[in-house]
Write a protein that holds these residues in place. Structure first.
Motif, short mmCIF file in Angstrom:
data_model
loop_
_atom_site.label_atom_id
_atom_site.label_comp_id
_atom_site.label_asym_id
_atom_site.label_seq_id
_atom_site.Cartn_x
_atom_site.Cartn_y
_atom_site.Cartn_z
N LYS A 119 0.84 -1.21 0.00
CA LYS A 119 0.00 0.00 0.00
C LYS A 119 0.87 1.25 0.00
N ALA A 120 1.91 1.28 0.84
CA ALA A 120 2.78 2.45 0.93
C ALA A 120 3.49 2.70 -0.40
N ARG A 121 3.93 1.62 -1.06
CA ARG A 121 4.63 1.77 -2.34
C ARG A 121 3.72 2.35 -3.41
N ILE A 122 2.50 1.84 -3.49
CA ILE A 122 1.57 2.32 -4.52
C ILE A 122 1.15 3.77 -4.23
N LEU A 123 0.87 4.07 -2.99
CA LEU A 123 0.39 5.41 -2.65
C LEU A 123 1.48 6.47 -2.78
N SER A 124 2.74 6.07 -2.66
CA SER A 124 3.83 7.03 -2.80
C SER A 124 4.33 7.10 -4.25
N GLY A 125 3.79 6.22 -5.09
CA GLY A 125 4.18 6.22 -6.49
C GLY A 125 3.49 7.32 -7.28
N ARG A 126 3.90 7.44 -8.51
CA ARG A 126 3.33 8.47 -9.38
C ARG A 126 2.92 7.82 -10.70
N PRO A 175 -12.25 8.41 -2.76
CA PRO A 175 -11.60 9.70 -2.55
C PRO A 175 -10.42 9.67 -1.57
N PRO A 176 -10.50 8.95 -0.42
CA PRO A 176 -9.33 8.94 0.48
C PRO A 176 -8.07 8.36 -0.17
N THR A 177 -8.24 7.37 -1.04
CA THR A 177 -7.08 6.82 -1.74
C THR A 177 -6.59 7.78 -2.82
N LEU A 178 -7.51 8.32 -3.59
CA LEU A 178 -7.13 9.22 -4.69
C LEU A 178 -6.44 10.48 -4.17
N ALA A 179 -6.69 10.84 -2.92
CA ALA A 179 -6.10 12.05 -2.35
C ALA A 179 -4.57 11.98 -2.30
#
Length: 222
Positions: A47-54, A70-74
């Motif tokens: 989760k951390a890797r995907i959320l910190s990715g671009r 929305p919380p994930t897309l943020a």
């Protein structure tokens, strides 16, 4: 093309030129008033890797909370291009723009579009239900996507858009051999929990028959 499964309908697709498409990112739990969770849970490191990715693109299939979250897309930059189908009603587009995203690309249904050199085709709802039963209460909200990589590789991601054999055959005729297909074989349902007049044994019999039919259909579509 590399396809990495994350959870539910969320995949990270890496194309041959290194660009990435993230589909339906939903990594927050307890949606729909605390009743829907990812299971098994998304590992914290993943989760951390995907959320910190671009990701270069985000594809959102439809407005249901386990696809549009929305919380994930943020976590993603607001200039990330977001790919959606061109629905007759702008609810999804407006919701994404309401989060601050500035590049929402609505793709016409059924047309192979060139998006920065990537071939993309978004399909609108194929059928009213897994059992091909349609009625006036079936709201067309689901979509699926076909991706043609620059190297010719083809991916069809069905998401949870009920598909029948005739639709699969038409996609095959239109796009030729598909290298990878992401196909569901079940869906969220209250059956048989809400049918209290069935005995436990009858419920189990019906569930087994339903699962057997779903798996057979999955194999037929594949």
């Amino acid at each position: 093309m590399k396809i990495e499964f994350i959870t539910n309908a969320s995949f990270l697709i890496e194309l041959s030129d290194g660009r990435t498409i993230l589909t339906d990112p939903w990594y927050s739990d307890g949606i729909y008033h605390g009743i829907i969770f990812n299971y098994p849970p998304v590992p914290d490191r993943l989760k951390a890797r995907i959320l910190s990715g671009r990701p270069d693109y985000i594809y959102v299939s439809h407005i249901h909370g386990d696809h549009f979250d929305p919380p994930t897309l943020a976590h993603f930059p607001k200039d990330t291009p977001v790919l959606i189908g061109q629905f007759p009603m702008p609810a999804l587009a407006n919701a994404i723009k309401g989060l601050g995203f500035t590049d929402v690309r609505e793709l016409p249904f059924g047309e192979l579009a060139d998006v920065d050199g990537i071939g993309l085709c978004v399909f609108d709802q194929f059928s009213g239900s897994n059992d091909d039963l349609g009625n006036e209460t079936n709201l067309p909200v689901d979509t699926s996507i076909f991706i043609r990589d620059k190297d010719g590789t083809g991916l069809f991601h069905n998401v949870d858009n009920p598909i029948q054999l005739r639709h699969a055959e038409e996609i095959g005729r239109r796009f030729g051999p598909i290298d990878a297909a992401i196909l569901p074989y079940a869906s969220v349902s209250v059956f048989p929990a809400m049918f209290g007049h069935y005995s436990h044994d009858e419920k189990m019999r019906r569930v087994e028959a339903l699962m057997t039919g779903r798996v057979a259909k999955f194999c037929e579509l594949a």
